[in-house]
Motif scaffolding. Structure first.
Motif, PDB file in Angstrom:
ATOM      1  N   LYS A 232       5.855   6.368   4.634  1.00 11.59           N
ATOM      2  CA  LYS A 232       5.632   5.409   5.732  1.00 11.59           C
ATOM      3  C   LYS A 232       4.322   4.637   5.586  1.00 11.59           C
ATOM      4  N   ASP A 233       3.229   5.332   5.278  1.00 15.07           N
ATOM      5  CA  ASP A 233       1.919   4.697   5.276  1.00 15.07           C
ATOM      6  C   ASP A 233       1.640   3.867   4.030  1.00 15.07           C
ATOM      7  N   TYR A 234       2.106   4.338   2.876  1.00 14.96           N
ATOM      8  CA  TYR A 234       1.749   3.657   1.635  1.00 14.96           C
ATOM      9  C   TYR A 234       2.867   2.778   1.075  1.00 14.96           C
ATOM     10  N   LYS A 235       4.092   3.106   1.389  1.00 14.13           N
ATOM     11  CA  LYS A 235       5.216   2.299   0.916  1.00 14.13           C
ATOM     12  C   LYS A 235       6.185   2.060   2.078  1.00 14.13           C
ATOM     13  N   PRO A 236       5.764   1.273   3.079  1.00 14.14           N
ATOM     14  CA  PRO A 236       6.616   1.092   4.275  1.00 14.14           C
ATOM     15  C   PRO A 236       7.965   0.453   3.962  1.00 14.14           C
ATOM     16  N   MET A 237       8.005  -0.415   2.942  1.00 10.65           N
ATOM     17  CA  MET A 237       9.283  -1.057   2.603  1.00 10.65           C
ATOM     18  C   MET A 237      10.256  -0.031   2.032  1.00 10.65           C
ATOM     19  N   HIS A 238       9.758   0.917   1.253  1.00 12.32           N
ATOM     20  CA  HIS A 238      10.592   1.993   0.735  1.00 12.32           C
ATOM     21  C   HIS A 238      11.101   2.873   1.879  1.00 12.32           C
ATOM     22  N   PHE A 239      10.184   3.227   2.787  1.00 12.98           N
ATOM     23  CA  PHE A 239      10.511   4.136   3.882  1.00 12.98           C
ATOM     24  C   PHE A 239      11.574   3.537   4.804  1.00 12.98           C
ATOM     25  N   THR A 296       3.702  -6.491   4.872  1.00 10.79           N
ATOM     26  CA  THR A 296       2.734  -7.593   4.941  1.00 10.79           C
ATOM     27  C   THR A 296       1.386  -7.105   5.453  1.00 10.79           C
ATOM     28  N   VAL A 297       1.419  -6.249   6.498  1.00 14.00           N
ATOM     29  CA  VAL A 297       0.178  -5.684   7.035  1.00 14.00           C
ATOM     30  C   VAL A 297      -0.541  -4.857   5.967  1.00 14.00           C
ATOM     31  N   LYS A 299      -0.369  -5.208   2.752  1.00 13.46           N
ATOM     32  CA  LYS A 299      -0.917  -6.114   1.737  1.00 13.46           C
ATOM     33  C   LYS A 299      -2.218  -6.749   2.215  1.00 13.46           C
ATOM     34  N   ILE A 300      -2.256  -7.132   3.496  1.00 10.77           N
ATOM     35  CA  ILE A 300      -3.475  -7.713   4.068  1.00 10.77           C
ATOM     36  C   ILE A 300      -4.605  -6.691   4.051  1.00 10.77           C
ATOM     37  N   GLN A 301      -4.289  -5.436   4.384  1.00 12.86           N
ATOM     38  CA  GLN A 301      -5.300  -4.378   4.366  1.00 12.86           C
ATOM     39  C   GLN A 301      -5.851  -4.152   2.965  1.00 12.86           C
ATOM     40  N   ARG A 302      -4.969  -4.180   1.963  1.00 12.10           N
ATOM     41  CA  ARG A 302      -5.437  -4.016   0.582  1.00 12.10           C
ATOM     42  C   ARG A 302      -6.321  -5.183   0.162  1.00 12.10           C
ATOM     43  N   THR A 303      -5.967  -6.379   0.606  1.00 17.09           N
ATOM     44  CA  THR A 303      -6.785  -7.558   0.298  1.00 17.09           C
ATOM     45  C   THR A 303      -8.178  -7.422   0.909  1.00 17.09           C
ATOM     46  N   ASN A 304      -8.241  -7.023   2.188  1.00 15.28           N
ATOM     47  CA  ASN A 304      -9.527  -6.839   2.862  1.00 15.28           C
ATOM     48  C   ASN A 304     -10.348  -5.744   2.200  1.00 15.28           C
ATOM     49  N   PHE A 305      -9.662  -4.681   1.752  1.00 12.93           N
ATOM     50  CA  PHE A 305     -10.382  -3.587   1.086  1.00 12.93           C
ATOM     51  C   PHE A 305     -10.986  -4.075  -0.232  1.00 12.93           C
ATOM     52  N   GLU A 306     -10.226  -4.850  -0.991  1.00 10.27           N
ATOM     53  CA  GLU A 306     -10.735  -5.381  -2.256  1.00 10.27           C
ATOM     54  C   GLU A 306     -11.970  -6.253  -2.021  1.00 10.27           C
ATOM     55  N   LEU A 307     -11.931  -7.059  -0.964  1.00  4.18           N
ATOM     56  CA  LEU A 307     -13.082  -7.910  -0.644  1.00  4.18           C
ATOM     57  C   LEU A 307     -14.294  -7.070  -0.253  1.00  4.18           C
TER      58      LEU A 307
END
Length: 340
Positions: A232-239, A296-297, A299-307
Motif C-alpha cells: 500500500k505505502d510503496y507501490k499503491p498502484m500494485h496494491f 501520483t502523490v 511520485k510527488i513525495q519522491r520528487t520533494n525528497f530528491e530536492l
C-alpha cells in the motif's frame, strides 16, 4: 552538538547477560568509536552493567534511556541525539560478530554506500543457528515481496547488523516503533534510491540463558501486516490494482448469467447477480482511481525528497568548507603566535 567520526549504537532490552561482552568485543575492534547503549526500558541490570563497562574500560560513550518500548524507538532516540559521520547499528545479544566490522567499514567507504547490511543468510548460519523456524519463513516472505516490488536482489533485508552514512541517517524518518525497523530502513533506501549494499557475515544464536523478545504468533501477524503495508505505502498502484483486478474478474463472472438471460430471453432473471456484477465493477474502477491518485502523490513525495536531498548535500558541503576554513585560520593564527 559534537560530531563523531564513528558511532556504535547498541539498542538493548533486558540484555544483562550479553551487553558487557558485546561492548568489549566491539571495543577491541573499534576503540576509537563513540559507544551509545540505548536502554529500552529494561527490567534487569542492563543499564548499570553498560555504565560500569564504559567506566571501567575508559570507553568513550554514554547510556541513553528510552522508556518507549520497541527497537525502532530506541534507534530513533539515538539518531536524534548523536551526530556522526558513520553510524553502526547492532543488536546487543552476541548474535553478530564484531570482528566483521572492519570489512563492513571498508566496503562502505570503498563503494561510497549509504547503507551496508550484514547478510546472515548467504553463509547458511542463520538457518542452522536460528531455533525459530516460523521467523525464517516470515523473513523469506518479506524478502520475496521486496525483491519482486523493487526488482532488487537483496538477500537479508531484516538483518540487525548495519552501517549507515550520515547522509542516510539525517534523511531517514523513523516511523515504525518495533522490530519492523529493519524492513522500514530497507524500503526507505530502495524507494529513495540510496546506495545500498550487503556483505555476508556469520551468525550464531543467542547464548544459553538469553532469550529473544520476539513472539512467533504476534510478530508473525505483524509480518503479514507489514507485507500489506509495503504494497500500500510503496507501490499503491500494485496494491489497489490487485484488488481492482480481482473485483473486475468477479464482476465478469457474476455478470455472465444476467447477460446470458438477456441474450436468450430478452429478460434478466438473475437480478441479484446483475446488481452484484454492477457493484463489483464500480468497486473495481474505484480501486483503480485510488491507485492512480496515490501513485501520483507518491511520485510527488519522491520528487520533494530528491530536492531536499540535493539541498542537504549543498548545506553539508558548505558546512565542511566553513569547518575547513576555520581550521586553516586557527592554524595560521597559531603559527603567527609561534613566530612572535
Amino acid at each position: 552538538m559534537k560530531t563523531y567520526p564513528l558511532a556504535l549504537i547498541l539498542p538493548a532490552y533486558n540484555e544483562e547477560l550479553t551487553i558487557e561482552k558485546t561492548i568489549l568485543e566491539f571495543y577491541k575492534e573499534i576503540p576509537h568509536a563513540f559507544f551509545v547503549i540505548v536502554d529500552n526500558n529494561s527490567k534487569d541490570n542492563t543499564s548499570q552493567i553498560s555504565k560500569n563497562t564504559l567506566l571501567e574500560h575508559s570507553i568513550r560513550g554514554e547510556v541513553i534511556f528510552e522508556p518507549r518500548q520497541g527497537k525502532a524507538n530506541a534507534i530513533r532516540t539515538a539518531f536524534s541525539k548523536i551526530d556522526a559521520e558513520i553510524y553502526i547499528m547492532c543488536d546487543a545479544d552476541l548474535t553478530y560478530p564484531a570482528s566483521q566490522i572492519h570489512s563492513l567499514l571498508h566496503e562502505l567507504k570503498e563503494k561510497d554506500l549509504d547503507m551496508l547490511v550484514g547478510d546472515r543468510l548467504s553463509e547458511g548460519d542463520y538457518g542452522r543457528e536460528n531455533k525459530r523456524r516460523f521467523h525464517s519463513t516470515g523473513n523469506k516472505l518479506v524478502l520475496t515481496l521486496i525483491n519482486f516490488l523493487f526488482a532488487s536482489k537483496l538477500k537479508d533485508p531484516m538483518s540487525g547488523y548495519r552501517i549507515f552514512s550520515r547522509r542516510f541517517v539525517k534523511n531517514y524518518p523513523v516511523l515504525s516503533s518495533g522490530f519492523e525497523l529493519e524492513i522500514e530502513m530497507t524500503l526507505h533506501a530502495l524507494d529513495k534510491r540510496f546506495r545500498l549494499g550487503e556483505v555476508s557475515v556469520p551468525y550464531k544464536d543467542r547464548p544459553a540463558g538469553s532469550f529473544s523478545k520476539l513472539n512467533t504468533i504476534k510478530d508473525g501477524f505483524k509480518v503479514v501486516q507489514n507485507i500489506l503495508w509495503i504494497f500500500k505505502d510503496y507501490k499503491p498502484m500494485h496494491f489497489f490494482g490487485f484488488f481492482s483486478l480481482i473485483s473486475g474478474i468477479l464482476s465478469l463472472v457474476a455478470g455472465c448469467f444476467p447477460v446470458s438471460d438477456y441474450i436468450l430471453y430478452k429478460y434478466v432473471y438473475h437480478v441479484p447477480l446483475a446488481v452484484l456484477a454492477v457493484g463489483l465493477m464500480l468497486f473495481s474502477w474505484i480501486q483503480i482511481a485510488i491507485g492512480l491518485v496515490l501513485h501520483t502523490v507518491s511520485k510527488i513525495q519522491r520528487t520533494n525528497f530528491e530536492l531536499s536531498l540535493i539541498r542537504y548535500g549543498i548545506e553539508a558541503s558548505s558546512q565542511r568548507q566553513k569547518i575547513s576554513a576555520t581550521s586553516s585560520s586557527q592554524r595560521f593564527i597559531e603559527s603567527e603566535i609561534a613566530l612572535k
